[in-house]
Design a protein around this motif. Structure first.
Motif, mmCIF file in Angstrom:
data_model
loop_
_atom_site.group_PDB
_atom_site.id
_atom_site.type_symbol
_atom_site.label_atom_id
_atom_site.label_comp_id
_atom_site.label_asym_id
_atom_site.label_seq_id
_atom_site.Cartn_x
_atom_site.Cartn_y
_atom_site.Cartn_z
ATOM 1 N N THR A 40 0.071 22.175 -25.005
ATOM 2 C CA THR A 40 1.183 23.018 -25.459
ATOM 3 C C THR A 40 0.695 24.340 -26.039
ATOM 4 O OG1 THR A 40 1.163 21.910 -27.630
ATOM 5 C CG2 THR A 40 2.632 21.005 -25.939
ATOM 6 N N ASP A 41 -0.628 24.543 -26.028
ATOM 7 C CA ASP A 41 -1.171 25.809 -26.510
ATOM 8 C C ASP A 41 -1.693 26.614 -25.318
ATOM 9 O OD1 ASP A 41 -3.485 24.512 -25.807
ATOM 10 O OD2 ASP A 41 -4.379 24.506 -27.804
ATOM 11 N N ASN A 42 -2.672 27.442 -25.528
ATOM 12 C CA ASN A 42 -3.165 28.347 -24.484
ATOM 13 C C ASN A 42 -4.339 27.767 -23.691
ATOM 14 O OD1 ASN A 42 -2.766 30.934 -23.275
ATOM 15 N ND2 ASN A 42 -4.634 31.674 -24.265
ATOM 16 N N THR A 43 -4.582 26.475 -23.822
ATOM 17 C CA THR A 43 -5.739 25.844 -23.184
ATOM 18 C C THR A 43 -5.738 26.044 -21.672
ATOM 19 O OG1 THR A 43 -5.969 24.157 -24.909
ATOM 20 C CG2 THR A 43 -6.895 23.643 -22.748
ATOM 21 N N LEU A 44 -4.634 25.766 -21.017
ATOM 22 C CA LEU A 44 -4.593 25.830 -19.556
ATOM 23 C C LEU A 44 -4.851 27.245 -19.044
ATOM 24 C CD1 LEU A 44 -4.131 24.389 -16.879
ATOM 25 C CD2 LEU A 44 -1.673 24.802 -17.150
ATOM 26 N N ALA A 45 -4.304 28.241 -19.700
ATOM 27 C CA ALA A 45 -4.533 29.625 -19.280
ATOM 28 C C ALA A 45 -6.010 29.995 -19.375
ATOM 29 C CB ALA A 45 -3.689 30.574 -20.135
ATOM 30 N N ILE A 46 -6.665 29.515 -20.416
ATOM 31 C CA ILE A 46 -8.091 29.784 -20.583
ATOM 32 C C ILE A 46 -8.892 29.139 -19.466
ATOM 33 C CG2 ILE A 46 -10.093 29.342 -22.071
ATOM 34 C CD1 ILE A 46 -8.132 29.502 -24.470
ATOM 35 N N ILE A 47 -8.555 27.897 -19.142
ATOM 36 C CA ILE A 47 -9.252 27.185 -18.066
ATOM 37 C C ILE A 47 -9.079 27.917 -16.739
ATOM 38 C CG2 ILE A 47 -9.373 25.030 -16.760
ATOM 39 C CD1 ILE A 47 -8.250 23.639 -19.300
ATOM 40 N N LYS A 48 -7.875 28.384 -16.471
ATOM 41 C CA LYS A 48 -7.617 29.096 -15.214
ATOM 42 C C LYS A 48 -8.435 30.381 -15.127
ATOM 43 C CE LYS A 48 -2.952 27.322 -14.266
ATOM 44 N NZ LYS A 48 -1.502 27.653 -14.172
ATOM 45 N N ARG A 85 -7.018 22.448 -26.842
ATOM 46 C CA ARG A 85 -8.328 22.826 -27.370
ATOM 47 C C ARG A 85 -8.589 24.322 -27.141
ATOM 48 N NH1 ARG A 85 -8.459 18.722 -30.111
ATOM 49 N NH2 ARG A 85 -9.791 16.913 -29.729
ATOM 50 N N GLU A 86 -7.577 25.150 -27.340
ATOM 51 C CA GLU A 86 -7.708 26.562 -27.013
ATOM 52 C C GLU A 86 -8.844 27.255 -27.767
ATOM 53 O OE1 GLU A 86 -4.036 28.509 -27.959
ATOM 54 O OE2 GLU A 86 -4.189 28.137 -30.113
#
Length: 300
Positions: free
Chosen positions: A45-53, A16-17
């Motif tokens: 598999t997209d940039n979602t985790l980086a945004i959350i961090k 959900r980036e």
């Protein structure tokens, strides 16, 4: 309500980036401040985790759970719930939004005899101002549990939501009402979509208390889009098996009424309901059929 009460806002997420920042900000900006925000990333598999961090660096109330493999939606919900510390829990779907006063307004309506507190809902498409549906159950702020269950299980005269994304629950009730799978003869995998599992959180919890309560303001906003699991799949049969599971195990006085409903559904769509008719094996007399037909035609 005591402001020392901790409320857990849980956000299960996958890919959900483009919208996850807006969703998490809804939690961060709550007027009720004693919250924890648990975000469970389902191996995006997209940039979602980086945004959350990045968001978590700016707010230490955000706790990140990172799955090593994709658990599917329902087990990701459970992963969130298993890690909550609060007495109350709010499920915030990653594509939905809530107003800044959602927790404050729902929390203050809780009483010992109240199962959960819902807010009014708007569905939107794209921009939050592009509203395509508004709920109307908020015309009343208190419903008796039996009236609520009769409506949501059988007659649907008051259109209550099946998604718990508009409600605040006690944590203990969410945990005790959570089912991964529902028995059925068609090999339907309930944890694949979460259809039926979501409704069971409502109805199992409702049956433990006397009332449900509603905040009349529109505090919940559901996003309609092609990637939504409930919109992109025909899932009515999942919900009917979930309802039958609850009625057969916890609310048997509605068995004849449910049998009548499935009888008429099978008349209209035998391809979908012919197996279910045999499975529930409810003999419906003429009086019950007539009662169901009339109550569907007129207001209860």
């Amino acid at each position: 309500m005591n402001k020392d009460v901790l409320v857990s806002i849980v956000i299960p997420v996958y890919n959900r980036e483009n919208i996850i920042t807006e969703t998490i900000n809804c939690a961060i900006n709550q007027t009720y401040k004693n919250i924890e925000i648990i975000v469970s990333d389902n191996c995006s598999t997209d940039n979602t985790l980086a945004i959350i961090k990045d968001l978590a660096l700016a707010d230490n109330r955000i706790k990140i759970l990172q799955n090593s493999e994709n658990l599917g939606p329902v087990l990701n919900w459970k992963n969130c719930i298993d890690h909550v510390s609060g007495d109350f829990v709010k499920i915030l779907w990653s594509d939905d939004l809530i107003t800044e006063n959602f927790i404050e307004e729902t929390l203050k309506l809780f009483t010992d005899d109240c199962a959960f507190v819902m807010s009014a809902i708007k569905h939107f498409n794209g921009n939050i101002e592009n509203v395509i549906f508004e709920s109307n159950y908020q015309q009343r702020t208190v419903y008796d549990k039996d009236e609520y269950l009769k409506n949501i299980l059988i007659y649907n005269k008051v259109v209550f939501p099946v998604s718990p994304g508009c409600a605040l629950f006690r944590t203990k009730d969410i945990k005790s009402s959570f089912l991964e799978e529902v028995p059925n003869p068609e090999s339907l995998v309930f944890k694949r979509y979460g259809a039926g599992n979501d409704l069971l959180l409502f109805i199992i919890t409702a049956n433990k208390y006397k009332y449900i309560k509603v905040v009349p303001q529109f505090l919940s906003y559901f996003r309609s889009h092609s990637e939504s699991l409930t919109l992109s799949n025909s899932l009515d049969i999942y919900y009917e098996y979930a309802k039958w599971y609850f009625i057969n195990n916890e609310y048997r006085k509605l068995i004849p009424d449910f049998g009548a409903k499935i009888y008429f559904r099978n008349l209209r769509d035998s391809m979908t309901y012919k197996i279910m008719v045999k499975y529930i094996n409810v003999k419906v007399n003429l009086f019950t059929k007539i009662k169901y037909y009339l109550l569907k035609k007129v207001q209860i």
